[in-house]
Design a protein around this motif. Structure first.
Motif, mmCIF file in Angstrom:
data_model
loop_
_atom_site.group_PDB
_atom_site.id
_atom_site.type_symbol
_atom_site.label_atom_id
_atom_site.label_comp_id
_atom_site.label_asym_id
_atom_site.label_seq_id
_atom_site.Cartn_x
_atom_site.Cartn_y
_atom_site.Cartn_z
ATOM 1 N N MET A 1 36.488 36.702 56.436
ATOM 2 C CA MET A 1 37.560 37.273 55.653
ATOM 3 C C MET A 1 38.533 36.168 55.297
ATOM 4 O O MET A 1 38.629 35.170 56.000
ATOM 5 N N THR A 2 39.242 36.368 54.212
ATOM 6 C CA THR A 2 40.211 35.379 53.758
ATOM 7 C C THR A 2 41.618 35.875 54.051
ATOM 8 O O THR A 2 41.957 37.012 53.730
ATOM 9 N N ILE A 3 42.404 35.024 54.692
ATOM 10 C CA ILE A 3 43.806 35.320 54.978
ATOM 11 C C ILE A 3 44.638 34.427 54.073
ATOM 12 O O ILE A 3 44.504 33.207 54.109
ATOM 13 N N LYS A 4 45.492 35.051 53.273
ATOM 14 C CA LYS A 4 46.372 34.303 52.382
ATOM 15 C C LYS A 4 47.755 34.233 53.017
ATOM 16 O O LYS A 4 48.326 35.251 53.394
ATOM 17 N N HIS B 1 51.124 29.080 53.580
ATOM 18 C CA HIS B 1 50.624 27.750 53.935
ATOM 19 C C HIS B 1 49.192 27.526 53.439
ATOM 20 O O HIS B 1 48.593 26.499 53.745
ATOM 21 N N GLY B 2 48.663 28.484 52.705
ATOM 22 C CA GLY B 2 47.319 28.344 52.153
ATOM 23 C C GLY B 2 46.461 29.553 52.448
ATOM 24 O O GLY B 2 46.908 30.529 53.047
ATOM 25 N N GLU B 3 45.216 29.467 51.998
ATOM 26 C CA GLU B 3 44.228 30.503 52.254
ATOM 27 C C GLU B 3 43.277 29.991 53.324
ATOM 28 O O GLU B 3 42.855 28.834 53.288
ATOM 29 N N PHE B 4 42.933 30.878 54.253
ATOM 30 C CA PHE B 4 42.115 30.484 55.386
ATOM 31 C C PHE B 4 40.958 31.454 55.556
ATOM 32 O O PHE B 4 41.156 32.668 55.541
ATOM 33 N N GLU B 5 39.757 30.894 55.705
ATOM 34 C CA GLU B 5 38.580 31.704 55.994
ATOM 35 C C GLU B 5 38.511 31.903 57.509
ATOM 36 O O GLU B 5 38.519 30.932 58.267
ATOM 37 N N CYS B 6 38.454 33.161 57.913
ATOM 38 C CA CYS B 6 38.441 33.502 59.331
ATOM 39 C C CYS B 6 37.300 34.460 59.626
ATOM 40 O O CYS B 6 36.886 35.222 58.759
ATOM 41 N N ARG B 7 36.843 34.424 60.850
ATOM 42 C CA ARG B 7 35.822 35.373 61.284
ATOM 43 C C ARG B 7 36.411 36.776 61.339
ATOM 44 O O ARG B 7 37.577 36.955 61.681
ATOM 45 N N GLU C 1 46.283 31.124 71.043
ATOM 46 C CA GLU C 1 45.179 30.199 71.287
ATOM 47 C C GLU C 1 43.835 30.922 71.155
ATOM 48 O O GLU C 1 42.872 30.373 70.611
ATOM 49 N N PHE C 2 43.768 32.158 71.648
ATOM 50 C CA PHE C 2 42.566 32.972 71.490
ATOM 51 C C PHE C 2 42.267 33.182 70.007
ATOM 52 O O PHE C 2 41.128 33.024 69.564
ATOM 53 N N ILE C 3 43.301 33.533 69.239
ATOM 54 C CA ILE C 3 43.148 33.765 67.803
ATOM 55 C C ILE C 3 42.625 32.494 67.131
ATOM 56 O O ILE C 3 41.679 32.535 66.335
ATOM 57 N N MET C 4 43.221 31.363 67.468
ATOM 58 C CA MET C 4 42.815 30.102 66.851
ATOM 59 C C MET C 4 41.362 29.763 67.207
ATOM 60 O O MET C 4 40.579 29.397 66.334
ATOM 61 N N ALA C 5 41.002 29.915 68.473
ATOM 62 C CA ALA C 5 39.652 29.566 68.915
ATOM 63 C C ALA C 5 38.609 30.495 68.296
ATOM 64 O O ALA C 5 37.501 30.053 67.961
ATOM 65 N N TYR C 6 38.958 31.754 68.126
ATOM 66 C CA TYR C 6 37.993 32.708 67.597
ATOM 67 C C TYR C 6 37.924 32.693 66.065
ATOM 68 O O TYR C 6 36.841 32.711 65.479
ATOM 69 N N ALA C 7 39.058 32.676 65.412
ATOM 70 C CA ALA C 7 39.107 32.858 63.957
ATOM 71 C C ALA C 7 38.457 31.714 63.189
ATOM 72 O O ALA C 7 37.849 31.939 62.143
ATOM 73 N N GLU D 1 49.917 35.537 61.401
ATOM 74 C CA GLU D 1 49.454 36.359 60.276
ATOM 75 C C GLU D 1 48.004 36.809 60.481
ATOM 76 O O GLU D 1 47.653 37.936 60.143
ATOM 77 N N ILE D 2 47.185 35.947 61.055
ATOM 78 C CA ILE D 2 45.799 36.333 61.356
ATOM 79 C C ILE D 2 45.798 37.418 62.423
ATOM 80 O O ILE D 2 45.079 38.421 62.305
ATOM 81 N N TYR D 3 46.615 37.240 63.427
ATOM 82 C CA TYR D 3 46.743 38.241 64.497
ATOM 83 C C TYR D 3 47.152 39.592 63.915
ATOM 84 O O TYR D 3 46.557 40.630 64.233
ATOM 85 N N THR D 4 48.131 39.581 63.049
ATOM 86 C CA THR D 4 48.586 40.819 62.421
ATOM 87 C C THR D 4 47.455 41.471 61.630
ATOM 88 O O THR D 4 47.261 42.687 61.694
ATOM 89 N N ARG D 5 46.690 40.680 60.912
ATOM 90 C CA ARG D 5 45.564 41.218 60.134
ATOM 91 C C ARG D 5 44.492 41.788 61.054
ATOM 92 O O ARG D 5 43.911 42.826 60.769
ATOM 93 N N TYR D 6 44.234 41.104 62.174
ATOM 94 C CA TYR D 6 43.256 41.621 63.131
ATOM 95 C C TYR D 6 43.714 42.972 63.699
ATOM 96 O O TYR D 6 42.906 43.865 63.896
#
Length: 88
Positions: free
Chosen positions: A1-4, A7-13, A47-53, A75-80
């Protein structure tokens, strides 16, 4: 999934059921008996979010300042925790 983010767009699991349960366990552990969040344990969640995403967090986030990385991870955490609703 893409998180916008700003600071940019990031592809995350995508968050799997198993990882969602692991994340939930970390969240429960971050709450103190008084209901306040233990900041050290909150950073364990980040750290969990960073390692997994990310497949390669250093490559994806390495050009950002630490505070910016924290914002992206939040922001990734919130989306999860609040994924977009699927249209029926």
């Amino acid at each position: 999934m893409t998180i916008k983010t700003k600071h940019g767009e990031f592809e995350c699991r995508e968050l799997t059921f198993k990882k969602r349960r692991e994340l939930h366990r970390l969240e429960i552990g971050a709450l103190g008996p008084d209901g306040q969040i233990n900041l050290e344990k909150y950073y364990d969640i980040m750290e969990f979010i960073m390692a997994y995403a990310f497949l390669n967090a250093e490559e994806s986030l390495g050009n950002l300042e630490d505070a910016e990385i924290d914002t992206v991870l939040s922001e990734i955490y919130t989306r999860y925790k609040n994924p977009p609703k699927k249209k029926s």
